[in-house]
Design an enzyme around this catalytic site. Structure first.
Site, PDB file in Angstrom:
ATOM      1  N   GLU A 209       0.800  -1.217   0.082  1.00 51.46           N
ATOM      2  CA  GLU A 209      -0.021  -0.100  -0.156  1.00 51.46           C
ATOM      3  C   GLU A 209       0.966   1.308  -0.065  1.00 51.46           C
ATOM      4  OE1 GLU A 209      -2.386   0.499   3.593  1.00 51.46           O
ATOM      5  OE2 GLU A 209      -3.616   1.897   2.744  1.00 51.46           O
ATOM      6  N   ASP A 287     -12.175  -0.488   2.039  1.00 54.38           N
ATOM      7  CA  ASP A 287     -11.101  -0.237   3.084  1.00 54.38           C
ATOM      8  C   ASP A 287     -11.875   0.403   4.441  1.00 54.38           C
ATOM      9  OD1 ASP A 287      -8.770  -0.435   4.036  1.00 54.38           O
ATOM     10  OD2 ASP A 287      -7.951   1.259   2.708  1.00 54.38           O
TER      11      ASP A 287
END
Ligand code: ADE
Ligand code: ZN
Length: 351
Positions: A209, A287
């Protein structure tokens, strides 16, 4: 029968993205706490928040990177004290997910965020588990839980959390790894993940990420993950991209999150089309939807609006990937894939 994707007009895409059945595989349930619910729970539990109002809290949601978000996210979770609080949080998510035509959700939860404040593990898991059961019974939405270890804490702390969780082994299907990525590589958690594999738990981890592609490689080789959460930085290592494609290793991509946390400057610059073009099993997920500006359908609609390379074929592929990448029995996920085909075939016939 083959679906004629070319018959589906682009202007019909937003409605199709919303209507198509889909699975959500990367949602932190604590990241679904809306400011209104944070304030309601704070009042119910007598917790004082460092923000005077819902609007002031929402105004603080201007993030520069992952850590700037996590600081606020952990503060928001401080209002969760009772089993009912965890139930209410998850139920609010399930109602939104059902409205987005999510047929299956795998929810991350962060027990250490709560146990470190003195909230017993069983309070957390009982509330979440009850919400999962009710989602299935009342909304027809299948749901399961994935316990995440906080990677900014020690491996010993993760091991202690696993021990606390074992009496509730039947309430969660797997484990993940989240929180501050940089400086906390997957190999820091080699022993606890080995134990989890012995226990038959499903294994995932956030990697790539903000962290480098090398973290994706060690998530694969050391933790032996079955999915990579995010993984968007894999494109910096062409050999890794080839490996991920060859192994059909799913990536749970979170477009709005990536833009809000400045992984990509704009949605138009997101690499989701490149990931799909490389043959990767990419999926779309929300998310932390309460913090990043939208739930699952909003992620689809905004990504497709900003990225002209994404059309009906890619919409179908992303939804089909979400079923393939889920931890449900093949017979069940194949049923959802057939429903998906029916929705697209009807859209092609109607145009
Ligand atoms: N915890 C909640 N959201 C997260 C994210 N996007 N990355 C890492 N840890 C998280
Ligand atoms: Zn995440």
């Amino acid at each position: 029968m083959a679906i004629d994707f070319d018959r589906i007009a682009r202007e019909r895409l937003p409605a199709l993205l919303r209507a198509m059945p889909k699975a959500e595989l990367h949602i932190h349930i604590e990241g679904s706490l809306e400011p209104e619910l944070i304030f309601r729970l704070a009042q119910r539990n007598g917790v004082t928040l460092p923000y005077p109002s819902v609007d002031a809290l929402r105004a603080a949601y201007a993030f520069t990177d992952l850590q700037s978000f996590l600081d606020i996210y952990y503060a928001g979770a401080s209002v969760l004290l009772k089993e009912q609080d965890f139930f209410d949080m998850a139920w609010a998510y399930f109602e939104k997910a059902a409205a987005d035509n999510v047929v299956h959700a795998e929810l991350f939860f962060d027990p250490q965020t709560h146990t470190d404040r003195g909230v017993p593990f069983e309070v957390v898991i009982r509330g979440l588990h009850h919400a999962c059961q009710r989602a299935h019974a009342e909304l027809g939405l299948s749901a399961s839980l994935i316990l995440c270890f906080l990677r900014h804490l020690s491996e010993d702390a993760a091991m202690a959390t696993l021990e606390q969780a074992l009496p509730y082994r039947s309430h969660f299907i797997g484990v993940g790894l989240d929180s501050s990525e940089r400086g906390h590589p997957p190999e820091k958690f080699a022993r606890v993940f080995a134990r989890c594999r012995e226990l038959g738990l499903r294994i995932v981890a956030h990697a790539g990420e903000e962290g480098p592609p090398a973290y994706i490689v060690s998530a694969l080789d050391v933790l032996k993950v079955e999915r990579i959460d995010h993984g968007v930085r894999c494109v910096e290592d062409p050999a890794l991209v080839e490996r991920l494609a060859a192994e059909r290793m799913p990536l749970t991509v979170c477009p709005l999150s990536n833009v809000k946390l400045c992984v990509f400057k704009t949605m138009a610059g997101h690499n989701l089309p490149a990931l799909l073009a490389a043959g990767l099993v990419a999926t779309v997920n929300s998310d932390d939807p309460a913090y990043f500006g939208g739930y699952l359908n909003e992620n689809f609609v905004q990504a497709f609006a900003a990225l002209p390379q994404l059309g009906p074929r890619e919409a179908h592929t992303l939804a089909r990937n979400s079923f393939e990448a889920s931890f449900v029995a093949p017979s069940v996920r194949e049923g959802w894939a057939r429903q998906l085909d029916d929705v697209f075939a009807a859209a092609a016939a109607a145009t």
